[in-house]
Design a protein around this motif. Structure first.
Motif, PDB file in Angstrom:
ATOM      1  N   PRO A 291       0.827  -1.205   0.000  1.00 27.31           N
ATOM      2  CA  PRO A 291       0.000   0.000   0.000  1.00 27.31           C
ATOM      3  C   PRO A 291       0.865   1.260   0.000  1.00 27.31           C
ATOM      4  CG  PRO A 291      -0.785  -1.566   1.645  1.00 27.31           C
ATOM      5  CD  PRO A 291       0.506  -2.117   1.110  1.00 27.31           C
ATOM      6  N   GLY A 292       0.396   2.256  -0.740  1.00 35.46           N
ATOM      7  CA  GLY A 292       1.116   3.529  -0.787  1.00 35.46           C
ATOM      8  C   GLY A 292       1.883   3.742  -2.066  1.00 35.46           C
ATOM      9  N   PHE A 293       2.344   2.645  -2.679  1.00 39.06           N
ATOM     10  CA  PHE A 293       3.156   2.763  -3.893  1.00 39.06           C
ATOM     11  C   PHE A 293       2.287   2.766  -5.142  1.00 39.06           C
ATOM     12  CE2 PHE A 293       6.037   0.998  -0.749  1.00 39.06           C
ATOM     13  CZ  PHE A 293       7.197   1.729  -0.969  1.00 39.06           C
ATOM     14  N   ALA A 294       2.675   3.604  -6.101  1.00 37.32           N
ATOM     15  CA  ALA A 294       2.006   3.635  -7.390  1.00 37.32           C
ATOM     16  C   ALA A 294       2.632   2.598  -8.313  1.00 37.32           C
ATOM     17  CB  ALA A 294       2.124   5.027  -8.013  1.00 37.32           C
ATOM     18  N   ALA A 295       1.794   1.816  -8.963  1.00 35.07           N
ATOM     19  CA  ALA A 295       2.266   0.852  -9.966  1.00 35.07           C
ATOM     20  C   ALA A 295       2.335   1.568 -11.309  1.00 35.07           C
ATOM     21  CB  ALA A 295       1.319  -0.343 -10.034  1.00 35.07           C
ATOM     22  N   LEU A 296       3.538   1.789 -11.790  1.00 34.57           N
ATOM     23  CA  LEU A 296       3.729   2.621 -12.969  1.00 34.57           C
ATOM     24  C   LEU A 296       4.329   1.829 -14.110  1.00 34.57           C
ATOM     25  CD1 LEU A 296       5.213   5.766 -11.192  1.00 34.57           C
ATOM     26  CD2 LEU A 296       2.850   5.359 -11.868  1.00 34.57           C
ATOM     27  N   PRO A 297       4.111   2.291 -15.336  1.00 32.22           N
ATOM     28  CA  PRO A 297       4.760   1.653 -16.486  1.00 32.22           C
ATOM     29  C   PRO A 297       6.245   2.033 -16.496  1.00 32.22           C
ATOM     30  CG  PRO A 297       3.603   3.614 -17.183  1.00 32.22           C
ATOM     31  CD  PRO A 297       3.274   3.436 -15.723  1.00 32.22           C
ATOM     32  N   ASP A 298       6.966   1.482 -17.437  1.00 33.24           N
ATOM     33  CA  ASP A 298       8.357   1.901 -17.592  1.00 33.24           C
ATOM     34  C   ASP A 298       8.420   3.359 -18.058  1.00 33.24           C
ATOM     35  OD1 ASP A 298       9.392  -0.564 -16.858  1.00 33.24           O
ATOM     36  OD2 ASP A 298       9.380  -1.329 -18.908  1.00 33.24           O
ATOM     37  N   PRO A 299       9.454   4.095 -17.649  1.00 36.41           N
ATOM     38  CA  PRO A 299       9.635   5.459 -18.151  1.00 36.41           C
ATOM     39  C   PRO A 299       9.849   5.450 -19.669  1.00 36.41           C
ATOM     40  CG  PRO A 299      11.051   4.997 -16.265  1.00 36.41           C
ATOM     41  CD  PRO A 299      10.482   3.688 -16.717  1.00 36.41           C
ATOM     42  N   PRO A 300       9.656   6.585 -20.308  1.00 35.72           N
ATOM     43  CA  PRO A 300       9.402   7.903 -19.715  1.00 35.72           C
ATOM     44  C   PRO A 300       7.945   8.174 -19.412  1.00 35.72           C
ATOM     45  CG  PRO A 300       9.602   8.119 -22.095  1.00 35.72           C
ATOM     46  CD  PRO A 300       9.847   6.668 -21.773  1.00 35.72           C
ATOM     47  N   TYR A 301       7.736   8.977 -18.365  1.00 39.85           N
ATOM     48  CA  TYR A 301       6.416   9.533 -18.027  1.00 39.85           C
ATOM     49  C   TYR A 301       6.697  10.798 -17.222  1.00 39.85           C
ATOM     50  CZ  TYR A 301       7.491   6.481 -14.003  1.00 39.85           C
ATOM     51  OH  TYR A 301       8.112   5.837 -12.978  1.00 39.85           O
ATOM     52  N   TYR A 302       5.642  11.452 -16.766  1.00 39.07           N
ATOM     53  CA  TYR A 302       5.824  12.735 -16.089  1.00 39.07           C
ATOM     54  C   TYR A 302       5.403  12.667 -14.629  1.00 39.07           C
ATOM     55  CZ  TYR A 302       6.916  14.834 -20.528  1.00 39.07           C
ATOM     56  OH  TYR A 302       7.530  15.145 -21.705  1.00 39.07           O
ATOM     57  N   ALA A 303       6.074  13.459 -13.800  1.00 38.05           N
ATOM     58  CA  ALA A 303       5.769  13.551 -12.376  1.00 38.05           C
ATOM     59  C   ALA A 303       5.422  14.989 -12.022  1.00 38.05           C
ATOM     60  CB  ALA A 303       6.972  13.104 -11.547  1.00 38.05           C
ATOM     61  N   VAL A 304       4.368  15.166 -11.244  1.00 36.31           N
ATOM     62  CA  VAL A 304       4.049  16.460 -10.650  1.00 36.31           C
ATOM     63  C   VAL A 304       4.319  16.327  -9.156  1.00 36.31           C
ATOM     64  CG1 VAL A 304       2.267  18.196 -10.212  1.00 36.31           C
ATOM     65  CG2 VAL A 304       2.310  16.961 -12.398  1.00 36.31           C
ATOM     66  N   ILE A 305       5.346  17.030  -8.707  1.00 40.31           N
ATOM     67  CA  ILE A 305       5.796  16.943  -7.317  1.00 40.31           C
ATOM     68  C   ILE A 305       5.216  18.136  -6.565  1.00 40.31           C
ATOM     69  CG2 ILE A 305       7.797  16.804  -5.794  1.00 40.31           C
ATOM     70  CD1 ILE A 305       9.457  16.077  -8.376  1.00 40.31           C
TER      71      ILE A 305
ATOM     72  N   TYR B 130      -3.692   9.628 -16.492  1.00 35.90           N
ATOM     73  CA  TYR B 130      -3.309   9.497 -15.081  1.00 35.90           C
ATOM     74  C   TYR B 130      -2.692   8.119 -14.860  1.00 35.90           C
ATOM     75  CZ  TYR B 130      -3.803   8.923 -10.019  1.00 35.90           C
ATOM     76  OH  TYR B 130      -3.566   8.676  -8.693  1.00 35.90           O
ATOM     77  N   LEU B 131      -1.523   8.065 -14.238  1.00 36.95           N
ATOM     78  CA  LEU B 131      -0.841   6.792 -14.032  1.00 36.95           C
ATOM     79  C   LEU B 131      -0.861   6.322 -12.585  1.00 36.95           C
ATOM     80  CD1 LEU B 131       2.314   7.359 -16.280  1.00 36.95           C
ATOM     81  CD2 LEU B 131       0.170   6.212 -16.891  1.00 36.95           C
ATOM     82  N   GLY B 132      -0.924   7.277 -11.657  1.00 30.26           N
ATOM     83  CA  GLY B 132      -0.890   6.907 -10.241  1.00 30.26           C
ATOM     84  C   GLY B 132      -0.377   8.051  -9.408  1.00 30.26           C
ATOM     85  N   ALA B 133      -0.379   7.873  -8.090  1.00 30.04           N
ATOM     86  CA  ALA B 133       0.099   8.918  -7.188  1.00 30.04           C
ATOM     87  C   ALA B 133       0.588   8.290  -5.897  1.00 30.04           C
ATOM     88  CB  ALA B 133      -1.002   9.934  -6.901  1.00 30.04           C
ATOM     89  N   GLU B 134       1.511   8.995  -5.264  1.00 31.44           N
ATOM     90  CA  GLU B 134       1.970   8.608  -3.931  1.00 31.44           C
ATOM     91  C   GLU B 134       1.910   9.854  -3.064  1.00 31.44           C
ATOM     92  OE1 GLU B 134       5.865   6.998  -4.742  1.00 31.44           O
ATOM     93  OE2 GLU B 134       5.033   5.124  -5.521  1.00 31.44           O
ATOM     94  N   THR B 135       1.444   9.715  -1.848  1.00 29.79           N
ATOM     95  CA  THR B 135       1.257  10.892  -1.007  1.00 29.79           C
ATOM     96  C   THR B 135       1.530  10.566   0.448  1.00 29.79           C
ATOM     97  OG1 THR B 135      -0.314  12.670  -0.481  1.00 29.79           O
ATOM     98  CG2 THR B 135      -1.223  10.442  -0.709  1.00 29.79           C
TER      99      THR B 135
END
Lengths: 115, 115
Positions: free
Chosen positions: A5-19, A49-54
């Motif tokens: 729990p807490g981790f985003a399951a993401l595809p391989d890069p490249p992709y974008y992050a909004v910090i 939208y790919l996922g988020a961690e907070t």
């Protein structure tokens, strides 16, 4: 694999992050919590939208990183009407300070399967 | 301006972000805390280190974002001997899981001075 729990399951890069780094002002916790949940549910419906961690600490400082397939997806989310209105409200009512950084993720590693 | 505690004072983009998401396993808290402080102090001495923001919640999930002037600076830090040894120890002893993402920050906004 299934991530904890807490981790985003993401595809391989490249992709974008909004910090998004923010310091809560301690006011209107019910309104803030409701809006945060609602915005996350809304983001999940956005194209790209790919996922988020907070996480937020007990001192009110928090970091949310949301991940997106493209710059166009980030722009569409920025201009989504409910999100824009909530963001404007938050700017004035919920945060003592915040910083937002948009970045292109170029590589990624995890424990242990991709590292 | 002076930023509130927790925020990194960064130059204008572009620069690089290392986004480290982790779940502590709950073991060896004194050893972990000592190493975290020591690694942060060591990072601050590295060429190209720009700053970091970090938060961990009561559930053990945390996000640390460190900022760097260049890919070369990130690579040098990755290979710094004490850091490499501590990282190897942490991989086996402190984290239930982690994900690390390297990204190029392309733009940034803050409240209120840059937004």
């Amino acid at each position: 694999m299934t991530l904890p729990p807490g981790f985003a399951a993401l595809p391989d890069p490249p992709y974008y992050a909004v910090i998004f780094s923010s310091l809560r002002n301690g006011e209107d916790e019910p309104g803030y919590a409701e809006a945060a949940d609602r915005m996350l549910a809304l983001a999940e419906q956005q194209p790209g939208y790919l996922g988020a961690e907070t996480v937020r600490g007990s001192d009110g400082f928090g970091i949310t990183v949301s991940y997106w397939a493209s710059e166009a997806a980030i722009s569409a989310w920025k201009h989504q009407a409910d999100h824009a209105a909530t963001r404007a409200h938050g700017r004035n009512h919920w945060y003592a300070h915040f910083e937002l950084r948009v970045a292109k993720v170029e590589r990624a590693y995890g424990k242990p399967t991709r590292g």
